[in-house]
Design an enzyme around this catalytic site. Structure first.
Site, mmCIF file in Angstrom:
data_model
loop_
_atom_site.group_PDB
_atom_site.id
_atom_site.type_symbol
_atom_site.label_atom_id
_atom_site.label_comp_id
_atom_site.label_asym_id
_atom_site.label_seq_id
_atom_site.Cartn_x
_atom_site.Cartn_y
_atom_site.Cartn_z
ATOM 1 C CE LYS A 101 -1.406 51.199 25.910
ATOM 2 N NZ LYS A 101 -0.237 51.661 25.153
ATOM 3 C CD GLN A 128 1.947 50.235 22.574
ATOM 4 O OE1 GLN A 128 0.788 50.460 22.881
ATOM 5 N NE2 GLN A 128 2.949 50.344 23.441
ATOM 6 C CG ASP A 147 0.670 57.963 24.326
ATOM 7 O OD1 ASP A 147 0.283 57.609 25.451
ATOM 8 O OD2 ASP A 147 1.320 57.236 23.552
#
Ligand code: NAP
Length: 298
Positions: free
Chosen positions: A53, A97, A120
């Site tokens: 990422k 994460q 997200d």
């Protein structure tokens, strides 16, 4: 019939290219989109994802903020960091994460992130906006699948869609997106009766289970578009001691029947990070009242 193979890797490269162009436009207005990724602990798979990422964010011209916290970080310290990122005008997207260590709660962590920066798309606010037709930030993998389906099928009105899997991360938002496209949507799960028969009705079959090669060719309606989201590691058939990635679909038998199918790897997987970048750009444009890029949102 032999299916068209949907090249997610190439499509994702196109999305990243579009994001790069749009980032230049935003930078010309004096703003650099920024993505903050928070990693708690040292889970090896998470370390790899966070590294990918970080690189992808820099490649499209955005600023990447990495925050690596020790595994014993308290909820208070994690939330203090999230609060700082929420308040930081250089940060337009925040991603924590997962999985986080067991003493931390994923739901409470997501809830702490400003929904306008929740790239997200996991927050209650964004899930609710998606369900009620608002401008949500949509969970990255379902957004990526939607882009592939739009490219493949164009107008999906009236098509029968079956999503196998009902997770908050994938199955539910995918079903909502297909409903928005005017599909007739069925959500299947571990308690579904006669799953094969349910799948055979689908013009669009999306599998997100995590059971290698569960969907066989005789579950697929001839000509259907099959999106394989599952990722499982299994033994390599030709290289003893080596492993390979497997999808939820038995690729060879499904490709005999389907009209189009995503492979694993190289199908849905590459779309996830591309859509994370797209969501960060969208969040940045919304934060600054700039025109949103076309084709990168739901
Ligand atoms: P999850 O939270 O474990 O959900 C799996 C779903 O599959 C559940 O709804 C479960 O039903 C259902 N299921 C389990 N066994 C089943 C069976 N025998 N028949 C029908 N349904 C069954 O997983 P997830 O996070 O949604 O992810 C699913 C898969 O997609 C995983 O392999 C994951 O690695 C992959 N994935 C890939 C990406 C990517 O970037 N490509 C992103 C996200 C996920 P119940 O609800 O009844 O238990």
């Amino acid at each position: 019939m032999t299916a068209t193979i949907i090249d997610g890797k190439a499509f994702a490269a196109g999305v990243r290219g579009q994001v790069t162009t749009e980032v230049e436009r935003v930078k010309a207005a004096g703003i650099t989109p920024g993505l903050a990724v928070v990693l708690v602990g040292e889970d090896p798979a998470s370390e790899v994802y966070v590294g990918h990422k970080h690189r992808a964010t820099i490649e499209v011209g955005m600023t990447s903020f990495e925050h690596r916290l020790p595994a014993d970080t308290s909820e208070g310290d994690l939330f203090a960091l999230i609060d700082r990122l929420n308040a930081d005008p250089a940060v337009h997207g925040i991603l924590c994460q997962f999985p986080v260590p067991a003493h931390l709660d994923e739901r409470r962590t997501v809830a702490r992130i400003d929904p306008a920066k929740d790239v997200d798309g996991l927050s209650v606010t964004n899930a609710g906006l998606l369900a009620t037709g608002g401008d949500a930030l949509v969970s990255c993998t379902p957004l990526g699948c939607l882009m592939l389906l739009r490219d493949q099928l164009g107008d999906m009105t009236g098509l029968d869609a079956v999503v196998i899997g009902r997770s908050n991360l994938f199955g539910k938002p995918m079903a909502q997106l297909l409903l928005r496209e005017n599909c007739t949507v069925t959500i299947a799960h571990s308690r579904t009766q006669d799953l094969a028969e349910v799948c055979r009705r689908a013009d669009i079959l999306v599998a997100a289970v995590g059971r290698a090669q569960m969907v066989r060719g005789d579950w697929v309606k001839p000509g259907a578009t099959v999106i394989d989201v599952g990722i499982t590691r299994g033994p390599h058939p030709d290289k003893p001691g080596k492993s390979r990635l497997l999808g939820d679909c038995d690729f060879d038998s499904c490709a005999e029947v389907a009209g189009a199918i995503t492979p694993v790897p190289g199908g849905v997987g590459p779309m996830t990070i591309a859509c994370l970048l797209a969501n960060t750009l969208t969040a940045c444009c919304r934060a600054h009242g700039l025109e949103e890029p076309q084709g990168l949102t739901a």
